[in-house]
Design an enzyme around this catalytic site. Structure first.
Site, PDB file in Angstrom:
ATOM      1  CG  LEU A   1     -11.972   6.544 -43.503  1.00  0.00           C
ATOM      2  CD1 LEU A   1     -11.406   7.942 -43.305  1.00  0.00           C
ATOM      3  CD2 LEU A   1     -11.601   5.995 -44.877  1.00  0.00           C
ATOM      4  N   GLY A   2     -12.377   2.563 -40.563  1.00  0.00           N
ATOM      5  CA  GLY A   2     -11.943   1.827 -39.381  1.00  0.00           C
ATOM      6  C   GLY A   2     -11.752   2.757 -38.199  1.00  0.00           C
TER       7      GLY A   2
ATOM      8  CG  ASP B   1     -23.788  -4.931 -39.474  1.00  0.00           C
ATOM      9  OD1 ASP B   1     -23.730  -4.495 -40.639  1.00  0.00           O
ATOM     10  OD2 ASP B   1     -23.657  -6.137 -39.191  1.00  0.00           O
TER      11      ASP B   1
ATOM     12  CB  THR C   1     -17.960  -9.149 -35.422  1.00  0.00           C
ATOM     13  OG1 THR C   1     -16.837 -10.016 -35.262  1.00  0.00           O
ATOM     14  CG2 THR C   1     -18.996  -9.825 -36.288  1.00  0.00           C
TER      15      THR C   1
END
Length: 288
Positions: free
Chosen positions: A206-207, A238, A234
């Site tokens: 969820l950011g 990951d 970015t």
């Protein structure tokens, strides 16, 4: 306790990163403020993140015969990722053209290059998958290879963790093999409730708000993220994925907060693989 063994079957790219004040609109040319070429690719990024988070990581993928190949391999080696199954093929390595604005938001175009040649896994590569505690895959290599790796992992008791990015329809045979599905909100919407509901464990990022977990047994939880000063988003997804794979054996109650913290810390640094935090950094920053 020994380090969790993670096998990553995935992509490795050279990230061509441009910094701008804002992202350009369609047909618009704007001036950038900085440029860098750094190793990336979702597979390699997640492998490096997992290694930094404390895993014993083996990477299976391919680089080309171009000038980028040596640096791409070296980035994995420097992170102590096992690269014995990183192939070199004729032609270009994969690249990603990334633009990042002043607020840390990004847009990305990926050209697969050598990643598209990873279409058959050798017996030795399959053995590495079977020997792992967790198989971690994304969708920047041919989908058939992901299915084959997942099937072999499942047959040998290896946890199958899939981050379906870039999002695309998943064949039923793959969905049935997935133990842990890691998605962001956009990917979850694109896959649909039927796919999401068919997987035993679903983690939705969820950011800056953290992540949600839902289990097929009805268990749910929410984990928040530490407050940080965002520089570049970015590498966040990951870093989250790599950390989740390493910590999964502790259960979602441990793994999801650990991964949320790793993802948040990754936003405080520029780059993708270069932004992943160490296990010590993650453990020191997990919200109490």
């Amino acid at each position: 306790m020994s380090a969790p063994r993670v096998a990553v079957v995935g992509s490795v790219n050279m990230d061509l990163l441009t910094a701008t004040e804002r992202l350009p609109g369609p047909g618009e040319t704007i001036l950038g403020s900085a440029f860098a070429a750094t190793p990336g690719g979702k597979g390699a990024n997640q492998a490096i993140a997992a290694a930094r988070a404390g895993g014993a990581v083996t990477f299976i993928g391919a680089v080309g015969s171009d000038v980028f190949a040596l640096d791409l391999r070296q980035a994995l080696v420097d992170a102590e990722v096992d690269t014995r199954y990183l192939r070199e093929v004729d032609g270009p390595s994969g690249i990603a053209a990334i633009t990042v604005d002043a607020a840390g938001e990004n847009s990305i175009v990926v050209v697969p290059g050598a990643n598209s040649t990873v279409v058959d896994l050798t017996p030795a590569e399959l053995a590495a998958v079977a020997d792992a505690d967790v198989l971690l895959c994304q969708l920047e290599i041919p989908l058939g290879t992901v299915v084959a790796a997942a099937a072999h992992a499942a047959a040998h008791g290896t946890v199958v963790m899939v981050n379906p990015s870039p999002a695309q329809p998943l064949p039923t045979e793959l969905v049935e093999l997935i133990d842990v599905l890691l998605v962001n909100q956009t990917e979850a919407a694109q896959l649909g409730a039927e796919v999401i509901g068919a997987v035993s464990h679903v983690v939705t990022t969820l950011g800056s708000s953290g992540a949600d977990y839902a289990g097929s047994d009805g268990t749910t939880l929410h984990a928040g993220s530490p407050a940080v000063e965002v520089v570049d988003t970015t590498g966040a997804g990951d870093a989250f994925a790599g950390a989740l794979s390493v910590s999964w054996r502790g259960g979602p109650g441990t793994a999801v907060p650990f991964a949320c913290t790793a993802g948040a810390l990754a936003t405080t640094r520029r780059g993708a693989s270069t932004s992943s935090p160490t296990r010590t950094e993650i453990e020191a920053a997990i919200p109490g």
